[in-house]
Write a protein that holds these residues in place. Sequence first.
Motif, short mmCIF file in Angstrom:
data_model
loop_
_atom_site.label_atom_id
_atom_site.label_comp_id
_atom_site.label_asym_id
_atom_site.label_seq_id
_atom_site.Cartn_x
_atom_site.Cartn_y
_atom_site.Cartn_z
N UNK A 1 0.85 -1.18 0.00
CA UNK A 1 0.00 0.00 0.00
C UNK A 1 0.89 1.23 0.00
N UNK A 2 0.46 2.26 -0.71
CA UNK A 2 1.21 3.50 -0.83
C UNK A 2 0.37 4.67 -0.33
N UNK A 3 1.07 5.70 0.10
CA UNK A 3 0.41 6.95 0.44
C UNK A 3 1.23 8.09 -0.13
N UNK A 4 0.67 8.77 -1.10
CA UNK A 4 1.32 9.95 -1.68
C UNK A 4 0.86 11.17 -0.90
N UNK A 5 1.82 11.88 -0.33
CA UNK A 5 1.52 13.05 0.48
C UNK A 5 1.99 14.29 -0.28
N UNK A 6 1.06 15.12 -0.69
CA UNK A 6 1.38 16.36 -1.40
C UNK A 6 0.93 17.56 -0.58
N UNK A 7 1.47 18.71 -0.93
CA UNK A 7 1.09 19.96 -0.26
C UNK A 7 1.14 19.80 1.25
N UNK A 8 2.23 19.26 1.73
CA UNK A 8 2.35 18.95 3.16
C UNK A 8 2.35 20.22 4.01
N UNK A 9 1.77 20.07 5.18
CA UNK A 9 1.66 21.16 6.15
C UNK A 9 2.35 20.74 7.44
N UNK A 10 2.80 21.71 8.24
CA UNK A 10 3.42 21.33 9.52
C UNK A 10 2.53 20.45 10.38
N UNK A 11 1.23 20.63 10.28
CA UNK A 11 0.31 19.81 11.10
C UNK A 11 0.21 18.37 10.60
N UNK A 12 0.83 18.06 9.49
CA UNK A 12 0.90 16.67 9.04
C UNK A 12 2.04 15.91 9.72
N UNK A 13 2.85 16.62 10.48
CA UNK A 13 3.95 15.97 11.19
C UNK A 13 3.41 14.93 12.16
N UNK A 14 3.90 13.70 12.01
CA UNK A 14 3.40 12.59 12.82
C UNK A 14 4.18 11.33 12.46
N UNK A 15 3.99 10.31 13.27
CA UNK A 15 4.43 8.98 12.88
C UNK A 15 3.27 8.32 12.15
N UNK A 16 3.56 7.82 10.96
CA UNK A 16 2.54 7.21 10.12
C UNK A 16 2.67 5.69 10.21
N UNK A 17 1.55 5.05 10.50
CA UNK A 17 1.51 3.60 10.66
C UNK A 17 0.62 2.99 9.57
N UNK A 18 1.12 1.97 8.92
CA UNK A 18 0.27 1.26 7.97
C UNK A 18 -0.34 0.04 8.65
#
Length: 119
Positions: A77-94
């Motif tokens: 599984x993929x996650x394309x993250x565009x137009x990132x914002x500081x509030x997207x800062x996190x640990x991402x878990x699949x």
Amino acid sequence: VQLQASGGGLVQAGGSLRLSCAASGSIFSINGMGWYRQAPGKERELVASITSGGSTNYADSVKGRFTISRDNAKNTVYLQLNSLKPEDTAVYYCYAEVVDLGLGDEDYWGQGTLVTVSS
């Protein structure tokens, strides 16, 4: 069954990243797959999910900026993250809803990959 996530890193606001998560082991099939994230001091939240047929669901906060996809042949599984914002800062878990070779079903989680967005 193991899930191996990769692709996190440090990026400036407005930038992009692509996360990947590959499942391996005694897999018969995978139903839903997706991504959660957990920011410091906050609860884990669903970011996006995708069914085996390709139907997707997104958190309102990421709609129009993030895109989830999957390669069923690669159990990835993929996650394309565009137009990132500081509030997207996190640990991402699949995660993956796996049906194993014994035809039991269980949810598995990746180890987490850190995304840091600087302003």
